[in-house]
Design a protein around this motif. Structure first.
Motif, PDB file in Angstrom:
ATOM      1  N   GLY A  15      40.478  40.043  46.074  1.00 42.50           N
ATOM      2  CA  GLY A  15      39.739  39.050  45.312  1.00 42.50           C
ATOM      3  C   GLY A  15      39.771  37.654  45.894  1.00 42.50           C
ATOM      4  N   SER A  18      36.420  35.876  46.686  1.00 43.42           N
ATOM      5  CA  SER A  18      35.553  35.324  45.655  1.00 43.42           C
ATOM      6  C   SER A  18      36.054  33.958  45.168  1.00 43.42           C
ATOM      7  CB  SER A  18      35.453  36.298  44.492  1.00 43.42           C
ATOM      8  OG  SER A  18      36.745  36.669  44.088  1.00 43.42           O
ATOM      9  N   ASN A  19      37.163  33.504  45.673  1.00 42.67           N
ATOM     10  CA  ASN A  19      37.661  32.188  45.293  1.00 42.67           C
ATOM     11  C   ASN A  19      37.010  31.146  46.192  1.00 42.67           C
ATOM     12  OD1 ASN A  19      39.051  29.859  44.918  1.00 42.67           O
ATOM     13  ND2 ASN A  19      41.081  30.782  45.108  1.00 42.67           N
ATOM     14  N   ASN A  21      37.845  28.320  46.822  1.00 41.83           N
ATOM     15  CA  ASN A  21      38.808  27.511  47.569  1.00 41.83           C
ATOM     16  C   ASN A  21      39.544  28.312  48.630  1.00 41.83           C
ATOM     17  OD1 ASN A  21      38.244  25.227  46.056  1.00 41.83           O
ATOM     18  ND2 ASN A  21      39.583  25.966  44.420  1.00 41.83           N
ATOM     19  N   TYR A  48      54.042  21.841  45.493  1.00 43.32           N
ATOM     20  CA  TYR A  48      53.515  22.639  44.382  1.00 43.32           C
ATOM     21  C   TYR A  48      54.598  22.836  43.315  1.00 43.32           C
ATOM     22  CZ  TYR A  48      51.992  26.807  41.861  1.00 43.32           C
ATOM     23  OH  TYR A  48      51.678  27.700  40.881  1.00 43.32           O
ATOM     24  N   ARG A  51      55.124  19.749  41.328  1.00 44.14           N
ATOM     25  CA  ARG A  51      54.049  19.557  40.336  1.00 44.14           C
ATOM     26  C   ARG A  51      54.221  20.520  39.167  1.00 44.14           C
ATOM     27  NH1 ARG A  51      49.304  20.894  43.612  1.00 44.14           N
ATOM     28  NH2 ARG A  51      48.061  20.607  41.750  1.00 44.14           N
ATOM     29  N   MET A 162      49.508  32.599  44.397  1.00 43.70           N
ATOM     30  CA  MET A 162      49.657  32.199  42.998  1.00 43.70           C
ATOM     31  C   MET A 162      50.537  33.170  42.239  1.00 43.70           C
ATOM     32  SD  MET A 162      45.971  30.941  41.848  1.00 43.70           S
ATOM     33  CE  MET A 162      45.137  31.708  43.218  1.00 43.70           C
ATOM     34  N   LEU A 163      51.811  32.891  42.259  1.00 40.99           N
ATOM     35  CA  LEU A 163      52.735  33.742  41.533  1.00 40.99           C
ATOM     36  C   LEU A 163      52.629  33.402  40.045  1.00 40.99           C
ATOM     37  CD1 LEU A 163      54.793  35.724  42.753  1.00 40.99           C
ATOM     38  CD2 LEU A 163      56.518  33.937  42.526  1.00 40.99           C
ATOM     39  N   PRO A 164      52.471  34.405  39.158  1.00 37.90           N
ATOM     40  CA  PRO A 164      52.443  34.078  37.731  1.00 37.90           C
ATOM     41  C   PRO A 164      53.722  33.332  37.318  1.00 37.90           C
ATOM     42  CG  PRO A 164      51.795  36.356  38.077  1.00 37.90           C
ATOM     43  CD  PRO A 164      52.277  35.832  39.397  1.00 37.90           C
TER      44      PRO A 164
ATOM     45  N   VAL B  41      40.221  23.431  37.821  1.00 38.81           N
ATOM     46  CA  VAL B  41      41.168  24.552  37.764  1.00 38.81           C
ATOM     47  C   VAL B  41      41.563  24.925  39.196  1.00 38.81           C
ATOM     48  CG1 VAL B  41      41.582  26.923  37.004  1.00 38.81           C
ATOM     49  CG2 VAL B  41      40.264  25.380  35.570  1.00 38.81           C
ATOM     50  N   ASP B  42      42.671  24.349  39.639  1.00 38.42           N
ATOM     51  CA  ASP B  42      43.207  24.690  40.962  1.00 38.42           C
ATOM     52  C   ASP B  42      44.307  25.725  40.777  1.00 38.42           C
ATOM     53  OD1 ASP B  42      45.263  23.288  39.842  1.00 38.42           O
ATOM     54  OD2 ASP B  42      45.287  21.682  41.317  1.00 38.42           O
ATOM     55  N   SER B  43      45.048  26.022  41.859  1.00 42.34           N
ATOM     56  CA  SER B  43      46.026  27.104  41.725  1.00 42.34           C
ATOM     57  C   SER B  43      47.125  26.775  40.712  1.00 42.34           C
ATOM     58  CB  SER B  43      46.604  27.484  43.081  1.00 42.34           C
ATOM     59  OG  SER B  43      47.052  26.346  43.739  1.00 42.34           O
ATOM     60  N   LEU B  44      47.536  25.509  40.666  1.00 40.48           N
ATOM     61  CA  LEU B  44      48.577  25.125  39.705  1.00 40.48           C
ATOM     62  C   LEU B  44      48.065  25.316  38.274  1.00 40.48           C
ATOM     63  CD1 LEU B  44      51.363  23.749  39.110  1.00 40.48           C
ATOM     64  CD2 LEU B  44      50.110  21.604  39.008  1.00 40.48           C
ATOM     65  N   VAL B  47      47.773  28.916  37.232  1.00 44.04           N
ATOM     66  CA  VAL B  47      49.076  29.507  36.878  1.00 44.04           C
ATOM     67  C   VAL B  47      49.486  29.072  35.468  1.00 44.04           C
ATOM     68  CG1 VAL B  47      51.547  29.450  37.447  1.00 44.04           C
ATOM     69  CG2 VAL B  47      49.865  29.803  39.253  1.00 44.04           C
ATOM     70  N   GLU B  62      46.946  37.977  35.831  1.00 43.63           N
ATOM     71  CA  GLU B  62      47.312  37.396  37.132  1.00 43.63           C
ATOM     72  C   GLU B  62      46.474  36.140  37.342  1.00 43.63           C
ATOM     73  OE1 GLU B  62      49.099  38.515  39.993  1.00 43.63           O
ATOM     74  OE2 GLU B  62      50.045  40.125  38.833  1.00 43.63           O
ATOM     75  N   PRO B  63      47.083  35.033  37.791  1.00 40.40           N
ATOM     76  CA  PRO B  63      46.333  33.790  37.979  1.00 40.40           C
ATOM     77  C   PRO B  63      45.080  33.931  38.858  1.00 40.40           C
ATOM     78  CG  PRO B  63      48.673  33.358  38.126  1.00 40.40           C
ATOM     79  CD  PRO B  63      48.534  34.836  38.018  1.00 40.40           C
ATOM     80  N   ILE B  64      45.106  34.874  39.789  1.00 42.52           N
ATOM     81  CA  ILE B  64      43.954  35.038  40.693  1.00 42.52           C
ATOM     82  C   ILE B  64      42.679  35.388  39.913  1.00 42.52           C
ATOM     83  CG2 ILE B  64      44.317  37.511  41.196  1.00 42.52           C
ATOM     84  CD1 ILE B  64      43.514  35.086  43.954  1.00 42.52           C
ATOM     85  N   PHE B  67      39.959  32.930  39.513  1.00 49.38           N
ATOM     86  CA  PHE B  67      39.038  32.672  40.629  1.00 49.38           C
ATOM     87  C   PHE B  67      38.110  33.855  40.875  1.00 49.38           C
ATOM     88  CE2 PHE B  67      42.778  30.020  41.359  1.00 49.38           C
ATOM     89  CZ  PHE B  67      42.166  28.786  41.287  1.00 49.38           C
ATOM     90  N   GLN B  68      38.596  35.034  40.507  1.00 53.26           N
ATOM     91  CA  GLN B  68      37.719  36.201  40.658  1.00 53.26           C
ATOM     92  C   GLN B  68      36.586  36.130  39.636  1.00 53.26           C
ATOM     93  OE1 GLN B  68      40.979  38.974  40.294  1.00 53.26           O
ATOM     94  NE2 GLN B  68      40.394  39.951  42.207  1.00 53.26           N
ATOM     95  N   LYS B  70      34.694  33.487  37.436  1.00 53.37           N
ATOM     96  CA  LYS B  70      34.668  32.037  37.638  1.00 53.37           C
ATOM     97  C   LYS B  70      34.481  31.203  36.366  1.00 53.37           C
ATOM     98  CE  LYS B  70      32.924  32.625  42.309  1.00 53.37           C
ATOM     99  NZ  LYS B  70      32.457  33.984  42.496  1.00 53.37           N
TER     100      LYS B  70
END
Ligand code: HEM
Lengths: 380, 85
Positions: A15, A18-19, A21, A48, A51, A162-164, B41-44, B47, B62-64, B67-68, B70
């Protein structure tokens, strides 16, 4: 053996594509420019985590300590210092001193395998590399080896983009635990009362950094643990390579000469890491590809290769990365694979594969959870 | 709250309320079709948002996924589908 369903190189994007970024790079020359460019850096995990601490009010102090002791998470002066220590310790001349020790340990791993019943390539061939080779080499003697290895051997998951949050909280506890286990062992292990491998050819990495004192004690522990965890790709690649060779040859081994001749091909196809990650620090164009500022670049190791037009062999690859972050364990890894795999094949001329499962939870590497085989005919 | 009781609309509203807070955006500019990456909405934040969704709805996410899928609409539909399986 049936065909390998790990499908290395194919369909492995999880996936990411599809991001908006994230950008996958599958062209060797673009990948090379990215790795050479000062405008692309390792994702700043330290920042990170800071933050994340601000946003959640939680502490990720131990995670930050590990990041700050791991060359693969860092850039600039701190990276240089850690890299220098690691490269110095794993240099050709230093590794030479360990040569006969490595050979003995590899022999032990192969001889310990049963000749008359099933065994698991992951548990019985791959994982012992941690215990028999990495532990004495790096000096990683925790108070509880089993618990330590259960955590340390899967730290690779930390590099997931991106770890949950729950897993991030768990890994903070895990890091604390790992350090505690190393500290406890130091207290417990009085002179002559431990079960460390004796008569080693040279100082371990931990002894080396404790003598040279480039960092404080906590960082020394975090550094050797990070290096221990960094062996995971070698362990996974060794298993992938055995699986690949026997699969390609309908369950049979190949000769040592043939293995030598094809080593680079096997290594590339069996390489466990999937991607090399970088972040674009500013908007940049490379060979028709545009990377806007902040893009996470994932170099696809399986696809970013150059193939020679004459013999269709891979002539250039990124299996161990390139440039400032080139793998410090590359020499060690080749040294071990070149001895372990032929010795295994000599002992097991034919194998049947039974059950196997790909580790689907691990997004950063191609690895098996288990791969059980039974010997068909043992030569001794 | 259990996942069975959650309507699609509850999830969409929860996502958008939290995106507004996390990304410091006025809530009324966000709709179910807003592209989440374009409002911060960035990776932080992905999450953090997923942590909140897991706590609120007792769903695994899962945070991904942010992005999958949108938009809040796509994320909500995906969550409902995933947790029906
Ligand atoms: C077949 C086995 C291995 C493979 C395929 C592999 C692959 C890689 C790759 C692709 C990189 C580059 C990462 C980047 O540029 O971001 C890397 C870096 C690194 N590897 Fe390995 N690796 C292997 C074994 C090992 C071993 C055995 C060790 C430790 C003894 C190790 C330690 C490291 C370290 C410390 C770095 C970071 C270097 C830096 O950032 O300066 N690797 N590895």
């Amino acid at each position: 053996m049936e065909s390998d369903e790990m499908s290395i190189g194919a369909n492995s994007q999880n996936g990411f594509a599809s991001n908006p970024n994230m950008k996958i790079v599958a062209d060797y020359n673009v990948a090379l420019q990215v790795l050479k460019s000062e405008f692309f850096e390792i994702p700043n995990l330290y920042n990170y985590l800071e933050r994340l601490e601000q946003a959640t009010g939680m502490s990720f102090e131990m995670s930050r300590c590990f990041v700050n002791a791991s060359p693969f998470f860092l850039e600039n002066e701190r990276h240089k210092l850690l890299r220098q220590v690691a490269v110095g310790f794993l240099s050709h001349s230093k590794l030479k001193r360990w040569d006969s020790f490595f050979s003995e340990q590899i022999k032990d791993i192969i001889n310990d395998l049963p000749g008359d019943r099933d065994f698991d390539l992951v548990a019985n061939v791959g994982m012992p590399i941690f215990d028999k080779i990495a532990r004495p080499l790096l000096g990683v003697y925790p108070s509880n080896r089993k618990d330590f290895d259960r955590i340390a051997t899967v730290l690779q998951r930390m590099v997931e983009p991106m770890l949950p949050l729950k897993q991030r909280i768990q890994s903070e506890a895990d890091f604390r635990n790992l350090i505690n286990m190393l500290e406890e062992a130091t207290v417990e292990a009085g002179p002559g009362c431990d079960n460390r491998v004796k008569g080693l050819p040279a100082a371990s990495l931990l002894e080396h950094v404790q003598m040279e004192k480039p960092f404080d004690q906590l960082t020394c522990y975090a550094f050797v643990t990070a290096m221990y965890a960094a062996l995971a790709p070698l362990v996974q690649t060794a298993v992938n390579m055995l699986a690949l060779i026997y699969t390609e040859n309908s369950g049979r081994a190949i000769s040592a000469a043939e293995f030598d001749a094809q080593f680079d091909r096997f290594l590339h196809l069996a390489t466990a890491p999937k991607y090399i990650h970088r972040i674009a620090l500013k908007s940049t164009a490379i060979g028709g590809s545009h990377f806007s500022k902040g893009t996470t670049v994932l170099i696809d190791i399986q696809r970013a290769v150059v193939t020679s037009p004459e013999n269709k062999q891979i002539s250039r690859h990124m299996d161990f990365g390139f440039g400032t972050h080139f793998c410090v364990g590359a020499m060690l890894s080749k040294r071990i694979l070149k001895e372990l795999v032929p010795l295994f094949m000599q002992r097991f001329p034919a194998l049947n594969a039974h059950q196997k499962a790909v580790d689907t939870e691990l997004n950063v590497a191609y690895a098996y959870k288990f791969y059980s085989v039974s010997p068909v005919a043992a030569s001794y | 709250m259990s996942s069975q009781q959650n309507s699609y609309q509850d999830i969409v509203n929860f996502i958008l309320d939290n995106v507004a807070k996390l990304c410091k955006q006025p809530r009324d500019i966000l709709s179910e079709d807003t592209l989440l990456a374009t409002v911060g909405v960035d990776s932080l934040n992905a999450v953090l948002l997923c942590g909140k969704i897991e706590d609120e709805f007792e769903l695994e996410i899962e945070p991904i996924v942010m992005f999958q899928y949108k938009t809040a609409k796509d994320v909500a539909n995906a969550l409902i589908n995933m947790n029906q399986k």
